[in-house]
Design an enzyme around this catalytic site. Structure first.
Site, PDB file in Angstrom:
ATOM      1  N   ASP A  32       4.021   6.371  -3.292  1.00 32.41           N
ATOM      2  CA  ASP A  32       4.440   5.709  -1.579  1.00 32.41           C
ATOM      3  C   ASP A  32       5.387   6.443  -1.804  1.00 32.41           C
ATOM      4  O   ASP A  32       6.784   6.799  -1.808  1.00 32.41           O
ATOM      5  CB  ASP A  32       5.393   4.634  -2.147  1.00 32.41           C
ATOM      6  CG  ASP A  32       4.816   3.394  -0.256  1.00 32.41           C
ATOM      7  OD1 ASP A  32       5.318   3.871   0.667  1.00 32.41           O
ATOM      8  OD2 ASP A  32       4.036   2.841   0.045  1.00 32.41           O
ATOM      9  N   ASN A  88      -1.068  -6.390   0.811  1.00 35.80           N
ATOM     10  CA  ASN A  88      -0.722  -6.964   1.797  1.00 35.80           C
ATOM     11  C   ASN A  88      -2.672  -7.208   2.411  1.00 35.80           C
ATOM     12  O   ASN A  88      -3.300  -5.731   1.776  1.00 35.80           O
ATOM     13  CB  ASN A  88      -0.345  -6.562   2.523  1.00 35.80           C
ATOM     14  CG  ASN A  88       1.103  -6.613   3.105  1.00 35.80           C
ATOM     15  OD1 ASN A  88       1.507  -7.311   1.568  1.00 35.80           O
ATOM     16  ND2 ASN A  88       2.120  -4.779   2.880  1.00 35.80           N
ATOM     17  N   GLN A  95      -0.388  -5.858   6.396  1.00 32.29           N
ATOM     18  CA  GLN A  95      -1.587  -4.677   6.029  1.00 32.29           C
ATOM     19  C   GLN A  95      -0.550  -3.756   7.589  1.00 32.29           C
ATOM     20  O   GLN A  95      -1.318  -4.264   8.709  1.00 32.29           O
ATOM     21  CB  GLN A  95      -2.636  -4.690   5.348  1.00 32.29           C
ATOM     22  CG  GLN A  95      -3.172  -3.755   5.225  1.00 32.29           C
ATOM     23  CD  GLN A  95      -4.449  -3.725   5.265  1.00 32.29           C
ATOM     24  OE1 GLN A  95      -5.416  -5.035   5.470  1.00 32.29           O
ATOM     25  NE2 GLN A  95      -5.011  -2.894   4.562  1.00 32.29           N
ATOM     26  N   HIS A 101      -4.717  -0.838  -1.157  1.00 35.71           N
ATOM     27  CA  HIS A 101      -4.609  -0.239  -1.840  1.00 35.71           C
ATOM     28  C   HIS A 101      -2.898  -1.950  -2.226  1.00 35.71           C
ATOM     29  O   HIS A 101      -3.001  -2.862  -1.622  1.00 35.71           O
ATOM     30  CB  HIS A 101      -3.629   0.471  -1.256  1.00 35.71           C
ATOM     31  CG  HIS A 101      -2.577   0.069  -0.054  1.00 35.71           C
ATOM     32  ND1 HIS A 101      -2.981   0.219   0.902  1.00 35.71           N
ATOM     33  CD2 HIS A 101      -1.282  -0.456  -0.137  1.00 35.71           C
ATOM     34  CE1 HIS A 101      -2.574  -0.918   1.957  1.00 35.71           C
ATOM     35  NE2 HIS A 101      -1.223  -0.771   1.421  1.00 35.71           N
ATOM     36  N   HIS A 103       0.738  -2.886  -4.039  1.00 38.45           N
ATOM     37  CA  HIS A 103       1.929  -1.561  -4.665  1.00 38.45           C
ATOM     38  C   HIS A 103       2.326  -2.415  -5.930  1.00 38.45           C
ATOM     39  O   HIS A 103       2.141  -3.407  -5.945  1.00 38.45           O
ATOM     40  CB  HIS A 103       2.696  -2.635  -3.543  1.00 38.45           C
ATOM     41  CG  HIS A 103       2.266  -2.360  -2.267  1.00 38.45           C
ATOM     42  ND1 HIS A 103       3.501  -1.144  -1.254  1.00 38.45           N
ATOM     43  CD2 HIS A 103       1.715  -2.631  -1.420  1.00 38.45           C
ATOM     44  CE1 HIS A 103       2.630  -0.881   0.416  1.00 38.45           C
ATOM     45  NE2 HIS A 103       1.653  -1.929   0.347  1.00 38.45           N
TER      46      HIS A 103
HETATM   47  P1  5GP Z   1       0.915  -2.014   3.483  1.00 39.89           P
HETATM   48  O1  5GP Z   1       2.104  -2.853   4.578  1.00 39.89           O
HETATM   49  O2  5GP Z   1      -0.509  -2.115   4.108  1.00 39.89           O
HETATM   50  O3  5GP Z   1       0.612  -2.752   2.624  1.00 39.89           O
HETATM   51  O4  5GP Z   1       1.679  -0.836   2.843  1.00 39.89           O
HETATM   52  C1  5GP Z   1       1.604   0.856   3.436  1.00 39.89           C
HETATM   53  C2  5GP Z   1       1.912   1.919   2.598  1.00 39.89           C
HETATM   54  O5  5GP Z   1       1.896   2.752   2.613  1.00 39.89           O
HETATM   55  C3  5GP Z   1       3.447   1.383   3.163  1.00 39.89           C
HETATM   56  O6  5GP Z   1       4.308   1.182   1.845  1.00 39.89           O
HETATM   57  C4  5GP Z   1       3.795   3.323   3.875  1.00 39.89           C
HETATM   58  O7  5GP Z   1       4.962   3.723   3.203  1.00 39.89           O
HETATM   59  C5  5GP Z   1       2.694   4.077   2.399  1.00 39.89           C
HETATM   60  N1  5GP Z   1       2.164   4.748   2.803  1.00 39.89           N
HETATM   61  C6  5GP Z   1       1.920   5.497   4.479  1.00 39.89           C
HETATM   62  N2  5GP Z   1       1.067   6.810   4.774  1.00 39.89           N
HETATM   63  C7  5GP Z   1       1.506   6.844   3.472  1.00 39.89           C
HETATM   64  C8  5GP Z   1       1.286   8.855   3.313  1.00 39.89           C
HETATM   65  O8  5GP Z   1       0.556   9.139   3.758  1.00 39.89           O
HETATM   66  N3  5GP Z   1       0.934   8.737   1.785  1.00 39.89           N
HETATM   67  C9  5GP Z   1       1.984   7.895   1.009  1.00 39.89           C
HETATM   68  N4  5GP Z   1       1.428   8.370  -0.136  1.00 39.89           N
HETATM   69  N5  5GP Z   1       1.919   6.677   1.814  1.00 39.89           N
HETATM   70  C10 5GP Z   1       2.028   6.109   2.392  1.00 39.89           C
END
Ligand code: 5GP
Ligand code: ZN
Length: 135
Positions: A32, A88, A95, A101, A103
């Site tokens: 991440d 999420n 999300q 995805h 984590h």
């Molecule tokens: P969510 O809040 O949707 O569960 O998590 C999205 C996650 O994706 C966040 O922890 C954010 O840091 C990560 N993220 C967003 N854009 C990118 C990206 O371009 N590359 C990577 N490796 N992680 C990303």
């Protein structure tokens, strides 16, 4: 199926470079870019699914197997003291990227990170009613 407007589709399928720590036919696991702790990784299916609500059962089962593999690797190679699995679904649940995805967040004693919720204090009757509703 891929979504040509989805950044995680592009990362999962290698069209955008990423720091990949595991890969198989179904998933790519990447670091991440906004990590909660050292080693925070994301398990990305190579096919596009918005979130858990439309994830096929077989992919869900394989995702948790991958989470176990990655968690063990983090313990072995990073020496973490614990691991949080966070997943999420929809904006209300935090999300921000709408490609499923998972984590995998290594935890270290006194890492100072907060991942959690404020516990409620429902009565026994309230819990009974909710359990009925969800049966
Ligand atoms: P969510 O809040 O949707 O569960 O998590 C999205 C996650 O994706 C966040 O922890 C954010 O840091 C990560 N993220 C967003 N854009 C990118 C990206 O371009 N590359 C990577 N490796 N992680 C990303
Ligand atoms: Zn996607």
């Amino acid at each position: 199926m891929k979504d040509s407007n989805c950044i995680f589709c592009k990362i999962a399928n290698g069209e955008i470079p990423s720091r990949t720590i595991e890969e198989n036919d179904m998933f790519r696991v990447v670091l991440d870019v906004g990590p909660a702790t050292k080693g925070h990784a994301l398990i990305l299916p190579k096919d596009h699914y918005r979130n858990l609500f439309d994830l096929p059962e077989e992919t869900a089962a394989e995702a948790i197997k991958m989470a176990k593999k990655v968690a063990l690797k983090m313990k072995d190679k990073l020496g973490c003291d614990g691991v949080n699995i966070v997943q999420n679904n929809e904006e209300a649940a935090g999300q921000t990227v709408f490609h499923f995805h998972m984590h995998v967040i290594p935890r270290y004693k006194e890492d100072g990170q907060v991942i959690g919720w404020r516990p409620g204090q429902p009565t026994g009757e309230e819990l009974d009613a909710i359990a009925e509703e969800l049966k």
